[in-house]
Design a protein around this motif. Structure first.
Motif, PDB file in Angstrom:
ATOM      1  N   GLU A  33       0.938  -1.261  -0.300  1.00 55.45           N
ATOM      2  CA  GLU A  33       0.020   0.422   0.117  1.00 55.45           C
ATOM      3  C   GLU A  33       0.973   1.745  -0.591  1.00 55.45           C
ATOM      4  OE1 GLU A  33      -3.555  -0.294   2.699  1.00 55.45           O
ATOM      5  OE2 GLU A  33      -2.774  -1.527   3.087  1.00 55.45           O
ATOM      6  N   ASP A  34       2.376   1.521   0.959  1.00 52.09           N
ATOM      7  CA  ASP A  34       2.778   2.550   0.744  1.00 52.09           C
ATOM      8  C   ASP A  34       3.330   2.534  -0.424  1.00 52.09           C
ATOM      9  OD1 ASP A  34       2.468   2.481   3.448  1.00 52.09           O
ATOM     10  OD2 ASP A  34       4.443   1.472   4.286  1.00 52.09           O
ATOM     11  N   PHE A  35       3.593   1.702  -1.120  1.00 54.18           N
ATOM     12  CA  PHE A  35       4.383   1.710  -2.430  1.00 54.18           C
ATOM     13  C   PHE A  35       3.595   2.136  -3.773  1.00 54.18           C
ATOM     14  CE2 PHE A  35       7.846  -1.200  -0.492  1.00 54.18           C
ATOM     15  CZ  PHE A  35       9.107  -0.478  -1.253  1.00 54.18           C
ATOM     16  N   ALA A  36       1.820   1.361  -3.175  1.00 55.53           N
ATOM     17  CA  ALA A  36       1.343   1.486  -4.632  1.00 55.53           C
ATOM     18  C   ALA A  36       0.832   3.483  -4.715  1.00 55.53           C
ATOM     19  CB  ALA A  36       0.071   1.266  -4.308  1.00 55.53           C
ATOM     20  N   ALA A  37       0.939   4.034  -2.893  1.00 55.28           N
ATOM     21  CA  ALA A  37       0.350   4.916  -2.596  1.00 55.28           C
ATOM     22  C   ALA A  37       1.685   6.189  -3.664  1.00 55.28           C
ATOM     23  CB  ALA A  37       1.437   5.561  -1.614  1.00 55.28           C
ATOM     24  N   ALA A  38       3.182   5.735  -3.515  1.00 58.23           N
ATOM     25  CA  ALA A  38       4.059   6.431  -4.282  1.00 58.23           C
ATOM     26  C   ALA A  38       3.984   6.449  -5.774  1.00 58.23           C
ATOM     27  CB  ALA A  38       5.472   5.458  -4.300  1.00 58.23           C
ATOM     28  N   ILE A  39       3.433   5.159  -6.018  1.00 59.85           N
ATOM     29  CA  ILE A  39       3.267   5.453  -7.141  1.00 59.85           C
ATOM     30  C   ILE A  39       2.217   6.535  -8.371  1.00 59.85           C
ATOM     31  CG2 ILE A  39       1.808   4.147  -9.766  1.00 59.85           C
ATOM     32  CD1 ILE A  39       2.676   1.434  -8.331  1.00 59.85           C
ATOM     33  N   VAL A  40       0.795   6.588  -7.551  1.00 61.49           N
ATOM     34  CA  VAL A  40      -0.020   6.996  -7.674  1.00 61.49           C
ATOM     35  C   VAL A  40       0.532   8.792  -7.086  1.00 61.49           C
ATOM     36  CG1 VAL A  40      -2.064   8.472  -6.306  1.00 61.49           C
ATOM     37  CG2 VAL A  40      -1.809   5.451  -6.454  1.00 61.49           C
ATOM     38  N   ALA A  41       1.125   9.470  -6.260  1.00 61.70           N
ATOM     39  CA  ALA A  41       1.264  10.368  -5.969  1.00 61.70           C
ATOM     40  C   ALA A  41       2.065  11.394  -7.541  1.00 61.70           C
ATOM     41  CB  ALA A  41       2.579  10.594  -4.757  1.00 61.70           C
ATOM     42  N   HIS A  45       7.905  15.277 -11.834  1.00 61.52           N
ATOM     43  CA  HIS A  45       8.844  13.779 -11.416  1.00 61.52           C
ATOM     44  C   HIS A  45       9.103  12.848 -13.047  1.00 61.52           C
ATOM     45  CE1 HIS A  45       6.314  13.678  -7.866  1.00 61.52           C
ATOM     46  NE2 HIS A  45       5.320  13.904  -8.974  1.00 61.52           N
ATOM     47  N   ALA A  46       9.425  14.294 -13.942  1.00 61.93           N
ATOM     48  CA  ALA A  46       9.831  13.838 -15.565  1.00 61.93           C
ATOM     49  C   ALA A  46      11.770  13.760 -15.310  1.00 61.93           C
ATOM     50  CB  ALA A  46       9.499  14.747 -15.965  1.00 61.93           C
ATOM     51  N   ASN A  47      11.731  12.362 -15.404  1.00 61.00           N
ATOM     52  CA  ASN A  47      12.720  11.381 -15.551  1.00 61.00           C
ATOM     53  C   ASN A  47      13.457  11.638 -14.748  1.00 61.00           C
ATOM     54  OD1 ASN A  47      12.358  11.896 -18.759  1.00 61.00           O
ATOM     55  ND2 ASN A  47      13.558  13.914 -18.661  1.00 61.00           N
ATOM     56  N   ALA A  48      12.833  11.463 -13.094  1.00 63.07           N
ATOM     57  CA  ALA A  48      13.696  11.598 -11.906  1.00 63.07           C
ATOM     58  C   ALA A  48      13.698   9.673 -11.484  1.00 63.07           C
ATOM     59  CB  ALA A  48      12.801  11.841 -11.435  1.00 63.07           C
ATOM     60  N   THR A  49      14.576   9.012 -10.566  1.00 63.88           N
ATOM     61  CA  THR A  49      14.746   8.020 -10.294  1.00 63.88           C
ATOM     62  C   THR A  49      14.846   8.375  -8.633  1.00 63.88           C
ATOM     63  OG1 THR A  49      16.182   7.079 -12.352  1.00 63.88           O
ATOM     64  CG2 THR A  49      15.666   6.345 -10.266  1.00 63.88           C
ATOM     65  N   TYR A  50      14.065   7.502  -8.867  1.00 68.55           N
ATOM     66  CA  TYR A  50      13.937   7.653  -6.393  1.00 68.55           C
ATOM     67  C   TYR A  50      13.919   6.217  -6.220  1.00 68.55           C
ATOM     68  CZ  TYR A  50      10.530  11.719  -7.698  1.00 68.55           C
ATOM     69  OH  TYR A  50      10.581  13.123  -8.096  1.00 68.55           O
ATOM     70  N   GLU A  51      14.654   6.438  -4.964  1.00 73.27           N
ATOM     71  CA  GLU A  51      14.809   4.944  -4.014  1.00 73.27           C
ATOM     72  C   GLU A  51      14.272   4.828  -3.411  1.00 73.27           C
ATOM     73  OE1 GLU A  51      17.507   3.087  -4.568  1.00 73.27           O
ATOM     74  OE2 GLU A  51      18.896   4.042  -6.617  1.00 73.27           O
ATOM     75  N   ASP A  58      18.666   4.279   3.996  1.00 78.92           N
ATOM     76  CA  ASP A  58      17.758   5.087   4.618  1.00 78.92           C
ATOM     77  C   ASP A  58      17.544   6.421   3.948  1.00 78.92           C
ATOM     78  OD1 ASP A  58      20.283   6.304   4.383  1.00 78.92           O
ATOM     79  OD2 ASP A  58      21.077   6.998   5.490  1.00 78.92           O
ATOM     80  N   ASP A  59      17.556   6.143   2.992  1.00 82.21           N
ATOM     81  CA  ASP A  59      16.477   7.520   1.739  1.00 82.21           C
ATOM     82  C   ASP A  59      15.276   7.865   2.169  1.00 82.21           C
ATOM     83  OD1 ASP A  59      14.907   9.104  -0.490  1.00 82.21           O
ATOM     84  OD2 ASP A  59      17.250   7.867  -1.402  1.00 82.21           O
ATOM     85  N   LYS A  60      14.271   8.470   2.635  1.00 73.71           N
ATOM     86  CA  LYS A  60      12.464   9.179   3.135  1.00 73.71           C
ATOM     87  C   LYS A  60      12.428   9.158   1.947  1.00 73.71           C
ATOM     88  CE  LYS A  60      14.535   7.931   6.924  1.00 73.71           C
ATOM     89  NZ  LYS A  60      14.680   6.759   7.624  1.00 73.71           N
ATOM     90  N   SER A  61      12.418   9.057   0.182  1.00 77.21           N
ATOM     91  CA  SER A  61      12.340   9.119  -0.685  1.00 77.21           C
ATOM     92  C   SER A  61      10.645   9.000  -0.589  1.00 77.21           C
ATOM     93  CB  SER A  61      12.885   8.948  -1.704  1.00 77.21           C
ATOM     94  OG  SER A  61      14.045   9.986  -2.413  1.00 77.21           O
ATOM     95  N   LEU A  62      10.756   7.431  -0.364  1.00 77.41           N
ATOM     96  CA  LEU A  62       8.993   7.088   0.256  1.00 77.41           C
ATOM     97  C   LEU A  62       7.878   7.889   0.771  1.00 77.41           C
ATOM     98  CD1 LEU A  62       7.152   5.056  -0.969  1.00 77.41           C
ATOM     99  CD2 LEU A  62       7.794   3.203   0.191  1.00 77.41           C
ATOM    100  N   SER A  63       8.611   8.108   1.347  1.00 76.31           N
ATOM    101  CA  SER A  63       7.779   8.793   2.489  1.00 76.31           C
ATOM    102  C   SER A  63       7.355  10.345   2.045  1.00 76.31           C
ATOM    103  CB  SER A  63       8.388   8.737   3.831  1.00 76.31           C
ATOM    104  OG  SER A  63       9.046   9.572   4.325  1.00 76.31           O
ATOM    105  N   LYS A  64       8.426  10.896   2.018  1.00 78.18           N
ATOM    106  CA  LYS A  64       7.808  12.400   1.067  1.00 78.18           C
ATOM    107  C   LYS A  64       7.043  12.411  -0.139  1.00 78.18           C
ATOM    108  CE  LYS A  64      12.887  14.140   2.358  1.00 78.18           C
ATOM    109  NZ  LYS A  64      14.726  14.034   1.547  1.00 78.18           N
ATOM    110  N   LEU A  65       7.410  11.367  -0.711  1.00 77.16           N
ATOM    111  CA  LEU A  65       6.060  11.250  -2.173  1.00 77.16           C
ATOM    112  C   LEU A  65       4.885  10.693  -0.852  1.00 77.16           C
ATOM    113  CD1 LEU A  65       7.885   9.224  -4.294  1.00 77.16           C
ATOM    114  CD2 LEU A  65       7.113  11.295  -4.997  1.00 77.16           C
TER     115      LEU A  65
END
Length: 283
Positions: free
Chosen positions: A171-179, A186-192, A258-265
């Motif tokens: 559900e967390d990863f799905a929320a990032a996709i939706v965001a 987010h054009a041409n970006a790569t997120y860990e 320890d990248d917090k990109s997921l919670s930020k997204l």
């Protein structure tokens, strides 16, 4: 109207993406791409027949789509070609943006899964399409499926040693996709993407013990012994060996970030291990 299509829409990750997309955009702007549209009726959106391996059908399915969520195929060993089919069909039909679910640290990961993701990432970057690469870490659910057996036998087994696993729920990863699919920048970006708090398999055993009231310990096994045990549980030998090797990768740090990109997204903390364990026990 922007049309967002999602591959593997009835899958373990895909159905969460559809559910959460419907909370952000009109249902008639969402397309579920599935092998069997009849099985997608409950999703409440338009379903089109699409198979990663059928290039011609993919072009029909992608007609009129602006944004494509390319959830990686489940067929390890065939992924690179299947993803290539999707990317080529997207180019041919005028898709503007592809959001791809890759693997945490795909460029440097020692996991056997990484090579096909690297190949797909390179093809996306060379495609001329706008893309966003979401390098997903491990799903917490990957380990929660073992909770029942751990409770029965009083032990959780693996080969991850004290490797830290920065997982998050589907559900967390799905929320990032939706965001990403419903916002700009987010054009041409790569997120860990990884969970906020890392844990070990010993921590998981402790948490299961705490919540269940039954003692569960973690037994760390050599890779070959763990693979043999998994095969004994009925897993195909190749899959058993792969899972054991991924655990060894975890022991070497492959599943930690320890990248917090997921919670930020997603605009909130990722789901804690304790909450995920509670859900698994209640289920």
């Amino acid at each position: 109207m922007t049309t967002i299509a999602v591959t593997g829409a009835t899958g373990q990750l895909g159905h969460y993406v559809i559910e959460q997309l419907k909370q952000k955009v009109a249902a008639n702007s969402i397309v579920a791409l599935v092998r069997n549209p009849a099985k997608a009726a409950a999703l409440g959106v338009t379903a089109r027949q699409a198979d990663y391996a059928q290039a011609d059908a993919l072009e029909t399915a992608l007609t009129g789509v602006n944004t494509l969520v390319l959830i990686s195929s489940s067929e390890v060993g065939q992924r690179a070609q299947q993803h290539s089919n999707v990317i080529q069909a997207a180019k041919n039909t005028g898709v503007q943006h592809i959001i791809y679910t890759s693997l945490l640290h795909a460029d440097t990961s020692p996991l056997s899964l990484a090579e096909e993701h690297r190949t797909t990432e390179a093809e996306l970057k060379a495609s001329g399409l706008t893309y966003t690469i979401l390098r997903n870490g491990w799903y917490t659910e990957n380990y929660l499926g073992s909770v029942g057996a751990a409770l029965e036998h009083g032990a959780l087994i693996g080969s991850a040693g004290q490797g830290r696993i920065a997982s998050a729920t589907r559900e967390d990863f799905a929320a990032a996709i939706v965001a990403v699919a419903t916002s700009t920048g987010h054009a041409n970006a790569t997120y860990e993407l990884a969970g906020d708090s890392a844990w070990t398999l010993s921590d998981l055993a402790t948490e299961v013990s705490k919540q269940s009231g039954k003692t569960v310990v973690y037994n760390n096994l050599p890779e070959a012994e763990y693979a043999k045990a998994l095969a004994g549980f009925g897993l195909p030998e190749g899959l058993a060996q792969a899972i054991a090797s991924w655990d060894v990768g975890a022991s070497q740090g492959a599943l930690f970030s320890d990248d917090k990109s997921l919670s930020k997204l997603i605009g909130r903390p990722t789901t804690p291990l304790a909450t995920a364990v509670e859900r698994a026990l209640n289920a």
